[in-house]
Scaffold this motif. Structure first.
Motif, short mmCIF file in Angstrom:
data_model
loop_
_atom_site.label_atom_id
_atom_site.label_comp_id
_atom_site.label_asym_id
_atom_site.label_seq_id
_atom_site.Cartn_x
_atom_site.Cartn_y
_atom_site.Cartn_z
N HIS A 6 33.26 29.64 32.38
CA HIS A 6 34.29 30.58 32.84
C HIS A 6 33.68 31.93 33.20
O HIS A 6 34.00 32.52 34.25
CB HIS A 6 35.36 30.76 31.77
CG HIS A 6 36.50 31.63 32.22
ND1 HIS A 6 37.59 31.13 32.91
CD2 HIS A 6 36.71 32.97 32.12
CE1 HIS A 6 38.42 32.11 33.19
NE2 HIS A 6 37.90 33.24 32.72
N ALA A 7 32.79 32.43 32.35
CA ALA A 7 32.16 33.73 32.60
C ALA A 7 31.29 33.68 33.85
O ALA A 7 31.29 34.62 34.65
CB ALA A 7 31.32 34.15 31.40
N HIS A 8 30.58 32.57 34.04
CA HIS A 8 29.75 32.42 35.24
C HIS A 8 30.62 32.44 36.48
O HIS A 8 30.28 33.07 37.50
CB HIS A 8 28.95 31.12 35.17
CG HIS A 8 27.99 30.95 36.31
ND1 HIS A 8 28.31 30.23 37.45
CD2 HIS A 8 26.72 31.39 36.51
CE1 HIS A 8 27.30 30.25 38.28
NE2 HIS A 8 26.32 30.95 37.74
N GLY A 9 31.77 31.78 36.43
CA GLY A 9 32.69 31.79 37.56
C GLY A 9 33.21 33.18 37.85
O GLY A 9 33.34 33.59 39.02
N ALA A 10 33.51 33.94 36.79
CA ALA A 10 34.00 35.31 36.96
C ALA A 10 32.93 36.20 37.59
O ALA A 10 33.22 37.04 38.44
CB ALA A 10 34.45 35.88 35.62
N VAL A 11 31.68 36.01 37.14
CA VAL A 11 30.57 36.78 37.71
C VAL A 11 30.44 36.50 39.21
O VAL A 11 30.30 37.42 40.02
CB VAL A 11 29.25 36.44 36.99
CG1 VAL A 11 28.05 36.97 37.78
CG2 VAL A 11 29.25 37.03 35.59
N GLN A 12 30.52 35.22 39.59
CA GLN A 12 30.39 34.85 40.99
C GLN A 12 31.56 35.37 41.83
O GLN A 12 31.41 35.65 43.02
CB GLN A 12 30.28 33.33 41.13
CG GLN A 12 29.05 32.74 40.46
CD GLN A 12 27.76 33.38 40.94
OE1 GLN A 12 27.54 33.57 42.14
NE2 GLN A 12 26.89 33.76 39.99
N THR A 13 32.72 35.50 41.19
CA THR A 13 33.89 36.00 41.91
C THR A 13 33.79 37.48 42.20
O THR A 13 34.12 37.95 43.30
CB THR A 13 35.17 35.73 41.10
OG1 THR A 13 35.34 34.31 40.95
CG2 THR A 13 36.40 36.30 41.80
N VAL A 14 33.32 38.25 41.22
CA VAL A 14 33.31 39.70 41.38
C VAL A 14 32.04 40.20 42.04
O VAL A 14 32.02 41.28 42.64
CB VAL A 14 33.52 40.39 40.01
CG1 VAL A 14 32.27 40.29 39.15
CG2 VAL A 14 33.95 41.84 40.19
#
Length: 242
Positions: free
Chosen positions: A205-213
């Motif tokens: 989840h955190a990796h996905g958030a990093v890639q989003t922002v």
């Protein structure tokens, strides 16, 4: 540590660098503060490691960060991620989590990620307001670059905890299948399986958030988006104990 029993929701701790205590029962005697300064050794968002002599403004800001860290160090609200229950075989989470499920821990990550330039240059005052109010509710999302660094911290903490286990989830489940059901080893392995699955879930989840922002970070914010793979020398944060 993850807390898991049957199909009850999981709670995964991310206090990677310090041990929480009950202050009314146990005195920190200064040792917890020495653990907490490890969180301040990365200096993300700076092109240099902060030196107490060369960078007095940044160092004073880190002192304020440490005071806030001490304020929240033993409050599980800021270090424990609540996850959905697990069902089926092999166990899988019932539902997807959202960023809101990470909100309190993300506030702690924003604290760890803050530089003195954040909040339009008012970050130090924001920390002083936080201390006076006794809550991290003041640490809301302020910019994409700070949010990027905050999710990096979430990722860093979860990976640090995951790296404590030298076994993959698939291999561990194969071991469990050969164990006597309800034996001590079976029970301990089930707990470990829940911890590993929880941490990998948080990492994803955190990796996905990093890639989003990440794409929203401006080219002019290269220093502010700098992430350190390795922490600065521990000697750089020792003056915070003085």
């Amino acid at each position: 540590m993850a807390f898991f029993l049957g199909n009850e929701p999981l709670s995964q701790s991310l206090n990677a660098y310090h041990r929480t205590i009950e202050p009314r029962i146990e005195s920190t005697a200064g040792w917890q503060k020495r653990q907490l300064i490890q969180y301040l050794a990365h200096d993300d968002g700076y092109p240099y490691c902060i030196d107490s002599t060369l960078h007095p403004t940044e160092h004073a800001f880190k002192r304020a960060k440490l005071r806030v860290l001490e304020m929240i160090a033993n409050n599980p609200r800021y270090w424990v991620v609540r996850l959905p229950s697990r069902r089926n075989h092999p166990p899988a989470f019932d539902s997807k989590v959202t960023d809101e499920d990470f909100d309190a821990v993300l506030q702690a990550c924003r604290l760890l990620a803050m530089t003195h330039r954040d909040y339009r240059g008012n970050a130090h005052q924001v920390l002083l307001n936080t201390l006076s109010r006794g809550t991290l509710q003041t640490l809301q999302r302020t910019s994409d670059v700070m949010e990027f660094r905050a999710w990096i911290w979430m990722l860093r903490l979860a990976r640090h905890e995951r790296n404590k286990y030298n076994v993959g989830l698939t291999e561990l489940r194969e071991r469990i299948s050969r164990m006597e059901v309800m034996s001590r080893d079976w029970y301990l392995a089930q707990i470990q399986s829940g911890e590993i699955q929880s941490l990998e879930y948080i990492i994803d989840h955190a990796h996905g958030a990093v890639q989003t922002v990440r794409p929203n970070v401006n080219e002019g914010e290269q220093d502010s988006s700098l992430i350190r793979e390795d922490a600065c020398p521990f000697s750089a944060v020792l003056p915070l104990l003085a």
